[in-house]
Design a protein around this motif. Structure first.
Motif, PDB file in Angstrom:
ATOM      1  N   GLN A 242       0.888  -1.101  -0.210  1.00 28.82           N
ATOM      2  CA  GLN A 242      -0.027  -0.116  -0.042  1.00 28.82           C
ATOM      3  C   GLN A 242       0.821   1.229  -0.006  1.00 28.82           C
ATOM      4  OE1 GLN A 242      -2.709   0.730   3.423  1.00 28.82           O
ATOM      5  NE2 GLN A 242      -4.206   1.734   1.907  1.00 28.82           N
ATOM      6  N   GLU A 256       3.571   0.110   2.713  1.00 35.54           N
ATOM      7  CA  GLU A 256       3.709  -0.911   3.575  1.00 35.54           C
ATOM      8  C   GLU A 256       3.317  -2.269   3.113  1.00 35.54           C
ATOM      9  OE1 GLU A 256       0.430  -0.478   6.714  1.00 35.54           O
ATOM     10  OE2 GLU A 256       1.310  -2.044   7.704  1.00 35.54           O
ATOM     11  N   VAL A 259       0.732  -8.665   4.106  1.00 32.83           N
ATOM     12  CA  VAL A 259       0.445 -10.007   3.716  1.00 32.83           C
ATOM     13  C   VAL A 259      -0.903 -10.457   3.470  1.00 32.83           C
ATOM     14  CG1 VAL A 259       0.230 -11.172   6.072  1.00 32.83           C
ATOM     15  CG2 VAL A 259       1.676 -12.521   4.178  1.00 32.83           C
ATOM     16  N   ARG A 260      -0.871 -11.600   2.422  1.00 32.19           N
ATOM     17  CA  ARG A 260      -2.017 -12.145   2.157  1.00 32.19           C
ATOM     18  C   ARG A 260      -1.995 -13.663   2.226  1.00 32.19           C
ATOM     19  NH1 ARG A 260      -3.157  -7.941   3.190  1.00 32.19           N
ATOM     20  NH2 ARG A 260      -4.453  -6.213   2.281  1.00 32.19           N
ATOM     21  N   PRO A 271      -5.046 -10.979   6.465  1.00 34.06           N
ATOM     22  CA  PRO A 271      -4.037 -11.176   7.485  1.00 34.06           C
ATOM     23  C   PRO A 271      -4.766 -11.169   9.323  1.00 34.06           C
ATOM     24  CG  PRO A 271      -3.645  -8.852   6.616  1.00 34.06           C
ATOM     25  CD  PRO A 271      -4.683  -9.593   5.694  1.00 34.06           C
ATOM     26  N   ASN A 314       5.531  -5.303   8.882  1.00 33.72           N
ATOM     27  CA  ASN A 314       4.957  -5.653  10.033  1.00 33.72           C
ATOM     28  C   ASN A 314       5.670  -6.750  10.796  1.00 33.72           C
ATOM     29  OD1 ASN A 314       2.371  -3.921  10.388  1.00 33.72           O
ATOM     30  ND2 ASN A 314       2.360  -4.761   8.215  1.00 33.72           N
ATOM     31  N   ASP A 375       2.680   0.874  15.376  1.00 32.18           N
ATOM     32  CA  ASP A 375       1.727   0.833  14.721  1.00 32.18           C
ATOM     33  C   ASP A 375       0.226   0.840  15.371  1.00 32.18           C
ATOM     34  OD1 ASP A 375       0.272   0.274  12.055  1.00 32.18           O
ATOM     35  OD2 ASP A 375       0.830  -1.910  12.093  1.00 32.18           O
ATOM     36  N   ASP A 376      -0.742   1.042  14.722  1.00 33.43           N
ATOM     37  CA  ASP A 376      -2.330   1.120  15.255  1.00 33.43           C
ATOM     38  C   ASP A 376      -2.143   1.847  16.682  1.00 33.43           C
ATOM     39  OD1 ASP A 376      -2.926  -0.512  13.124  1.00 33.43           O
ATOM     40  OD2 ASP A 376      -2.718  -2.429  14.644  1.00 33.43           O
ATOM     41  N   LYS A 399      -6.620   3.791  12.025  1.00 31.81           N
ATOM     42  CA  LYS A 399      -7.695   4.426  11.332  1.00 31.81           C
ATOM     43  C   LYS A 399      -8.945   4.729  11.978  1.00 31.81           C
ATOM     44  CE  LYS A 399     -10.653   2.515   7.225  1.00 31.81           C
ATOM     45  NZ  LYS A 399     -11.885   3.027   7.991  1.00 31.81           N
ATOM     46  N   GLU A 432      -3.220   6.167   9.057  1.00 32.03           N
ATOM     47  CA  GLU A 432      -3.832   5.260   8.366  1.00 32.03           C
ATOM     48  C   GLU A 432      -5.009   5.279   7.933  1.00 32.03           C
ATOM     49  OE1 GLU A 432      -0.986   1.117   9.655  1.00 32.03           O
ATOM     50  OE2 GLU A 432      -2.788   1.794  10.835  1.00 32.03           O
ATOM     51  N   GLU A 435      -9.448   8.048   3.837  1.00 34.47           N
ATOM     52  CA  GLU A 435     -10.481   7.711   2.614  1.00 34.47           C
ATOM     53  C   GLU A 435     -11.036   8.749   2.031  1.00 34.47           C
ATOM     54  OE1 GLU A 435     -13.255   4.986   4.466  1.00 34.47           O
ATOM     55  OE2 GLU A 435     -11.877   3.150   4.349  1.00 34.47           O
ATOM     56  N   TRP A 454      -7.432   4.297   1.136  1.00 32.30           N
ATOM     57  CA  TRP A 454      -7.695   4.205   0.038  1.00 32.30           C
ATOM     58  C   TRP A 454      -7.988   5.602  -0.760  1.00 32.30           C
ATOM     59  CZ3 TRP A 454     -12.101   0.151   1.538  1.00 32.30           C
ATOM     60  CH2 TRP A 454     -11.717  -0.773   1.791  1.00 32.30           C
ATOM     61  N   PRO A 459      -3.733  -1.702  -0.968  1.00 32.76           N
ATOM     62  CA  PRO A 459      -2.914  -2.285  -1.188  1.00 32.76           C
ATOM     63  C   PRO A 459      -2.912  -3.238  -2.561  1.00 32.76           C
ATOM     64  CG  PRO A 459      -3.944  -2.758   0.816  1.00 32.76           C
ATOM     65  CD  PRO A 459      -4.926  -1.745   0.042  1.00 32.76           C
TER      66      PRO A 459
END
Ligand SMILES: Nc1nc2c(ncn2[C@@H]2O[C@@H]3COP(=O)(O)O[C@H]4[C@@H](O)[C@H](n5cnc6c(=O)[nH]c(N)nc65)O[C@@H]4COP(=O)(O)O[C@H]3[C@H]2O)c(=O)[nH]1
Length: 488
Positions: A242, A256, A259-260, A271, A314, A375-376, A399, A432, A435, A454, A459
């Motif tokens: 992303q 960033e 993973v998927r 994730p 991450n 993070d977060d 977010k 983060e 939108e 977004w 991402p």
């Protein structure tokens, strides 16, 4: 092979597979219940499709299992049946440690294995059929769809098939194991047999369909941890990137890595649905390694070309606690020509809970030239004092706070405080989940430097991200700036 034959073979194989796993373990020397011993039990469980848990018994007590240490006395019960003299087996045992549904137990020497009886009969392609599997001594080891045992007992233990009234049945015996499958003549199983001519004409096709169904069902029934372990072995993880945007210029300054899990049918699993399980089970380590390998392989050339770009990765609590992250990143990304100052390490507040270990790892990371971001931010228990005590470079605003911008809700005011706090500690700020344009403008007005969301880009796979970066850089060179143009 009929359904009954598949079920019987499967049952026998489940027990002998479990026994052979235990024999392998018994053939190796361990100091009992050390980390190495428990780790090996756990590894065998993860790699086995039949064994759910392994236990080690010493002096009549369960000393440890693949879950960890234990010290419960176990009652010595007469086995329901014995296979090959040294393999004892019990059915319908409630696991001591997890208290999960009753399972079968196989014991060889001091080790026992829990085998999920349900999995013994997962071969069924026809959900309307019922199955009963009996061991060589006649003990019922597994059933599916509540068979009518008066009826199945009557059928005996010799391989046979036929119909009786509305029912169609098949009995299959192999090495003393017997599986009886019974279905109504309306079921799929009945259909195949009734329409024998069709089966003959399209026999190979039908077999393929059944095999495909069996494989699908056995995958479905595998425990989530078993599925994840197989995904790790088969390297089923992909990375999306992303873009991270400099708010004042609209320029893409990095990404960033997210993973998927790409399932064999192509679907992508988010994730947050598997990372917690991966963290609990220790599988997060190989997953982190696969993410880092993908970053190196996919972004190496781009990052060698544009030295100002950075990638944020991450890391799990475990990676940070042990400091393992530094070796892994240095080695795996260094080989692809990444400079250390192009790498940002991200950890959540939870990941930095062990503050002394975290401080050590962060300090070492910064000495090596990496940046470290929390993070977060705001979703955990962090306080100003906690933040002050860690030598961080950046703070990522969660977010949920960005969502509250201009909403007049209770959390709306919080973001301004977080921004002030970060500034007072001279931390870079990344917001983060941006939108909307209003959110981006608010953040810019309040002095936030970077964001992702977004509004700019979702991402995306590596190839798309590389195009995105090149386009962003060209635009910037030609003086086009996204946010300032939006504001005009
Ligand atoms: N609705 C909305 N969502 C947005 C927007 N912008 C970004 N996001 C999503 O927000 C998440 C940001 O990642 P995160 O906070 O690090 O949160 C990540 C991170 O904590 C964890 N994770 C992802 N990749 C890895 C990894 O490689 N290793 C570890 N340990 N954790 C990872 O999983 C979490 C979720 O990742 P994702 O599902 O990819 O979700 C990502 C991203 O797709 C937006 O404008 N709107």
């Amino acid at each position: 092979m009929t359904i009954a034959a598949q079920a019987a073979t499967r049952a026998e194989r489940s027990f002998t597979d479990a026994a052979s796993t235990l024999r392998t373990l018994g053939g190796r020397r361990f100091i009992s219940c050390t980390d190495a011993h428990i780790g090996e039990m756990r590894r065998l469980v993860i790699n086995s499709r039949t064994v759910e848990e392994i236990g080690y018994i010493e002096d009549g007590a369960l000393k440890c299992t693949s879950w960890g240490s234990e010290s419960r006395v176990v009652k010595e019960l007469t086995p329901d049946f014995v296979i090959d003299k040294d393999i004892k087996a019990w059915v319908d045992v409630v696991p001591l440690v997890t208290g999960a549904n009753p399972m079968s137990v196989v014991q060889v020497g001091p080790y026992n294995a829990l085998v999920d009886a349900g999995r013994l009969v997962e071969v069924l392609a026809d959900q309307s059929a019922s199955v009963v599997i009996t061991a060589p001594n006649g003990a019922v080891t597994a059933t599916l769809n509540t068979p009518d045992t008066d009826f199945t007992d009557k059928l005996g233990r010799e391989t046979a098939k036929g119909t009786e009234g509305e029912s169609i049945y098949a009995v299959h015996s192999k090495d003393g194991w017997t599986a009886v499958a019974v279905s109504s003549t309306n079921g799929l199983f009945g259909l195949f047999t009734q329409e024998h001519w069709l089966f003959l004409a399209f026999g190979s096709f039908a077999t393929i369909v059944i095999i495909a169904l069996v494989i699908r069902m056995s995958r479905k029934r595998l425990s989530p941890l078993g599925e994840l372990a197989i995904a790790v072995r088969k390297r089923e993880f992909v990375v999306h990137y992303q873009p991270i945007i400099e708010l004042s210029s609209g320029l893409c300054v990095g990404a960033e890595a997210l993973v998927r899990w790409q399932r064999p049918d192509g679907t992508l699993v988010r994730p947050d649905l598997f990372i917690p399980l991966a963290e609990q089970s220790g599988l997060i380590r190989p997953i982190t390694d696969q993410v880092i390998d993908a970053i190196g392989r996919e972004l190496g050339p781009l990052f060698r070309k544009h030295r100002s770009l950075h990638v944020a990765i991450n890391f799990a609590a475990d990676d940070f606690k042990t400091g393992r992250v530094l070796e892994t990143v240095g080695h795996r990304l260094g080989n692809h020509g990444f400079a250390n100052d192009q790498i940002w390490l991200e950890a959540t507040e939870r990941g930095l809970m062990d503050i002394d270990e975290a401080r050590k790892t962060i300090a070492e990371a910064r000495t090596r030239g990496y940046s470290v971001a929390i993070d977060d931010f705001g979703t955990g228990y962090s306080s100003l004092q906690y933040l002050q005590s860690l030598p961080l470079d950046a703070l990522k605003i969660d977010k949920s706070f960005v969502d509250a911008i201009n909403r007049q809700t209770a959390t709306s005011a919080v973001i301004a405080h977080i921004i002030e706090m970060a500034k007072s500690l001279s931390l870079s700020i990344i917001a983060e989940g941006v939108e909307t344009r209003e959110q981006a403008e608010y953040l810019l007005d309040h002095g936030v430097e970077f964001c992702q969301g977004w509004f700019y880009a979702k991402p995306m796979p590596a190839a798309d991200f590389i195009d995105y970066v090149e386009t962003s850089l060209q635009r910037h060179d030609s003086g086009v700036v996204m946010l300032s143009r939006a504001k005009a």
